[in-house]
Design an enzyme around this catalytic site. Structure first.
Site, PDB file in Angstrom:
ATOM      1  N   SER A  22      65.406  49.124  30.460  1.00 47.46           N
ATOM      2  CA  SER A  22      65.290  48.186  29.337  1.00 47.46           C
ATOM      3  C   SER A  22      65.341  46.731  29.764  1.00 47.46           C
ATOM      4  CB  SER A  22      66.344  48.495  28.263  1.00 47.46           C
ATOM      5  OG  SER A  22      66.157  49.809  27.764  1.00 47.46           O
ATOM      6  N   GLY A  64      59.574  49.456  32.461  1.00 43.56           N
ATOM      7  CA  GLY A  64      58.730  50.408  31.745  1.00 43.56           C
ATOM      8  C   GLY A  64      58.068  49.748  30.545  1.00 43.56           C
ATOM      9  N   GLY A  65      58.721  49.855  29.407  1.00 44.07           N
ATOM     10  CA  GLY A  65      58.138  49.402  28.133  1.00 44.07           C
ATOM     11  C   GLY A  65      57.572  47.987  28.183  1.00 44.07           C
ATOM     12  N   GLU A 102      62.863  60.429  35.030  1.00 45.45           N
ATOM     13  CA  GLU A 102      62.064  61.346  34.200  1.00 45.45           C
ATOM     14  C   GLU A 102      61.519  62.502  35.047  1.00 45.45           C
ATOM     15  OE1 GLU A 102      59.534  58.327  32.533  1.00 45.45           O
ATOM     16  OE2 GLU A 102      61.215  57.595  31.339  1.00 45.45           O
ATOM     17  N   GLU A 132      68.493  52.610  38.345  1.00 51.74           N
ATOM     18  CA  GLU A 132      68.078  52.768  36.955  1.00 51.74           C
ATOM     19  C   GLU A 132      69.050  53.692  36.229  1.00 51.74           C
ATOM     20  OE1 GLU A 132      63.714  51.904  36.340  1.00 51.74           O
ATOM     21  OE2 GLU A 132      63.788  53.969  36.967  1.00 51.74           O
ATOM     22  N   HIS A 188      61.895  59.052  40.068  1.00 55.21           N
ATOM     23  CA  HIS A 188      62.224  58.474  38.751  1.00 55.21           C
ATOM     24  C   HIS A 188      63.043  59.482  37.956  1.00 55.21           C
ATOM     25  CE1 HIS A 188      61.697  56.862  34.721  1.00 55.21           C
ATOM     26  NE2 HIS A 188      61.408  55.715  35.290  1.00 55.21           N
ATOM     27  N   ASN A 223      56.176  50.072  35.601  1.00 55.01           N
ATOM     28  CA  ASN A 223      55.927  51.516  35.582  1.00 55.01           C
ATOM     29  C   ASN A 223      55.290  51.849  34.235  1.00 55.01           C
ATOM     30  OD1 ASN A 223      55.983  54.282  35.618  1.00 55.01           O
ATOM     31  ND2 ASN A 223      58.210  54.470  35.401  1.00 55.01           N
ATOM     32  N   TRP A 224      53.986  52.126  34.276  1.00 51.88           N
ATOM     33  CA  TRP A 224      53.276  52.367  33.006  1.00 51.88           C
ATOM     34  C   TRP A 224      53.541  53.765  32.466  1.00 51.88           C
ATOM     35  CZ3 TRP A 224      47.648  49.963  33.636  1.00 51.88           C
ATOM     36  CH2 TRP A 224      47.780  48.593  33.890  1.00 51.88           C
ATOM     37  N   LYS A 225      54.165  54.614  33.245  1.00 48.30           N
ATOM     38  CA  LYS A 225      54.401  56.014  32.857  1.00 48.30           C
ATOM     39  C   LYS A 225      53.066  56.659  32.433  1.00 48.30           C
ATOM     40  CE  LYS A 225      58.989  54.614  31.541  1.00 48.30           C
ATOM     41  NZ  LYS A 225      60.276  55.030  31.057  1.00 48.30           N
ATOM     42  N   GLY A 232      64.323  53.198  28.580  1.00 43.11           N
ATOM     43  CA  GLY A 232      63.577  53.408  27.339  1.00 43.11           C
ATOM     44  C   GLY A 232      64.449  53.460  26.097  1.00 43.11           C
TER      45      GLY A 232
HETATM   46  C1  PEP Z   1      61.376  52.841  33.817  1.00 41.44           C
HETATM   47  O1  PEP Z   1      60.516  53.572  33.375  1.00 41.44           O
HETATM   48  O2  PEP Z   1      61.615  52.866  35.036  1.00 41.44           O
HETATM   49  C2  PEP Z   1      62.092  51.951  32.910  1.00 41.44           C
HETATM   50  C3  PEP Z   1      63.046  51.220  33.395  1.00 41.44           C
HETATM   51  O3  PEP Z   1      61.711  51.973  31.603  1.00 41.44           O
HETATM   52  P1  PEP Z   1      62.168  50.915  30.471  1.00 41.44           P
HETATM   53  O4  PEP Z   1      62.003  49.534  31.052  1.00 41.44           O
HETATM   54  O5  PEP Z   1      61.251  51.157  29.329  1.00 41.44           O
HETATM   55  O6  PEP Z   1      63.602  51.201  30.158  1.00 41.44           O
END
Ligand code: PEP
Length: 264
Positions: A221, A242-243, A104, A174, A102, A10-12, A180
């Site tokens: 994470s 994500g990251g 967010e 999640e 998500h 997920n590049w956000k 994040g």
């Molecule tokens: C996400 O955006 O779904 C996510 C899990 O981010 P991260 O891996 O950065 O925690």
């Protein structure tokens, strides 16, 4: 029951078209050609860039096994919904998946279980596969209501989704406190919730094939160092990342951990 592992990035709101295409080039370079050129059982690998980056990434992934998804979709087919994108519009770009619900989106854009459900139904109707996200906040975990929250979110998201349609549904657990933040759920914490989600699917659908076949991803994470341990859990069928998905070497390490798990 062997479920194909899904590794989804997920590049956000990161990477414009040029940077996104470059990220795909760099990711493919980690594998020589593309992840599919490795031998053995293969995980499914998906990247979800921002809307305006989709076509550049779809062009760059052509001929590879990398799939492309979007990060959100509106439930209406068309109309006066400024700033929104319909499922048919997404389908036309060539994406195969869309992320829905998500945290967010729930936290900053007012998504509710009901709108998550509406989006999900619209995406399925248009022939898209969905990754629907659920997860508890830190407060909810500390209050001991994690499982109740997850159950409410899963039931809400899957309202009116029949067993046949479930073949196109992936659930991502999640924990909000892990997204994040660098604070990853322990393998045991993640496995416990995944097992509860699978048990809930058994209750919701008469056919046991739904619980057995539905993939449940962990997100929060996940990184190159912790992926192998998480993917080794019996009810964890992949990751929503994500990251680490923005770092080709780290994302490649996670994909390689998925290959290793599938061929263990
Ligand atoms: C996400 O955006 O779904 C996510 C899990 O981010 P991260 O891996 O950065 O925690």
């Amino acid at each position: 029951m062997s479920r194909q592992i899904l590794i989804a990035g997920n590049w956000k709101m990161n990477k414009g078209a040029a940077e996104g295409a470059q990220l795909i080039k760099d990711l493919k370079a980690q594998f020589g050609e593309c992840p599919c050129c490795s031998c053995g059982q293969k995980p499914e690998v998906l990247v979800c860039p921002p809307f305006t980056t989709l076509s550049a990434v779809i062009a760059e992934t052509a001929g590879s096994c990398l799939e492309v998804g979007a990060q959100n979709v509106h439930w209406a087919e068309k109309g006066a919904y400024t700033g929104e994108i319909s499922a048919a519009m997404l389908k036309e770009t060539g994406v195969t998946y869309v992320i829905i619900g998500h945290s967010e989106r729930r936290q900053y854009f007012g998504e509710t279980d009901a709108t998550v459900n509406q989006r999900l139904l619209a995406a399925l109707k248009a022939g898209l596969k969905v990754i629907v996200c659920v997860g508890e906040t830190l407060k909810e975990r500390e209050e001991g209501v994690t499982i109740a929250v997850i159950e409410r979110q899963v039931r809400g998201a899957l309202a009116n989704v029949d067993a046949t349609a479930m073949k196109d549904v992936v659930i991502a657990y999640e924990p909000v406190w892990a997204i994040g933040t660098g604070k990853v759920a322990t393998e045991a914490q993640a496995q416990e919730v995944h097992q509860c989600i699978r048990a809930l699917l058994k209750k919701l659908y008469e056919c046991p094939c739904v619980a057995d076949n539905t993939r449940i991803l962990y997100g929060g994470s996940m990184n190159a160092a912790n992926a192998a341990g998480l993917l080794a859990q019996p009810d964890i069928d992949g990751g929503l990342i994500g990251g680490a998905a923005l770092k080709p070497a780290d994302f490649a390490t996670i994909i390689k951990a998925a290959f290793a798990q599938m061929n263990a």
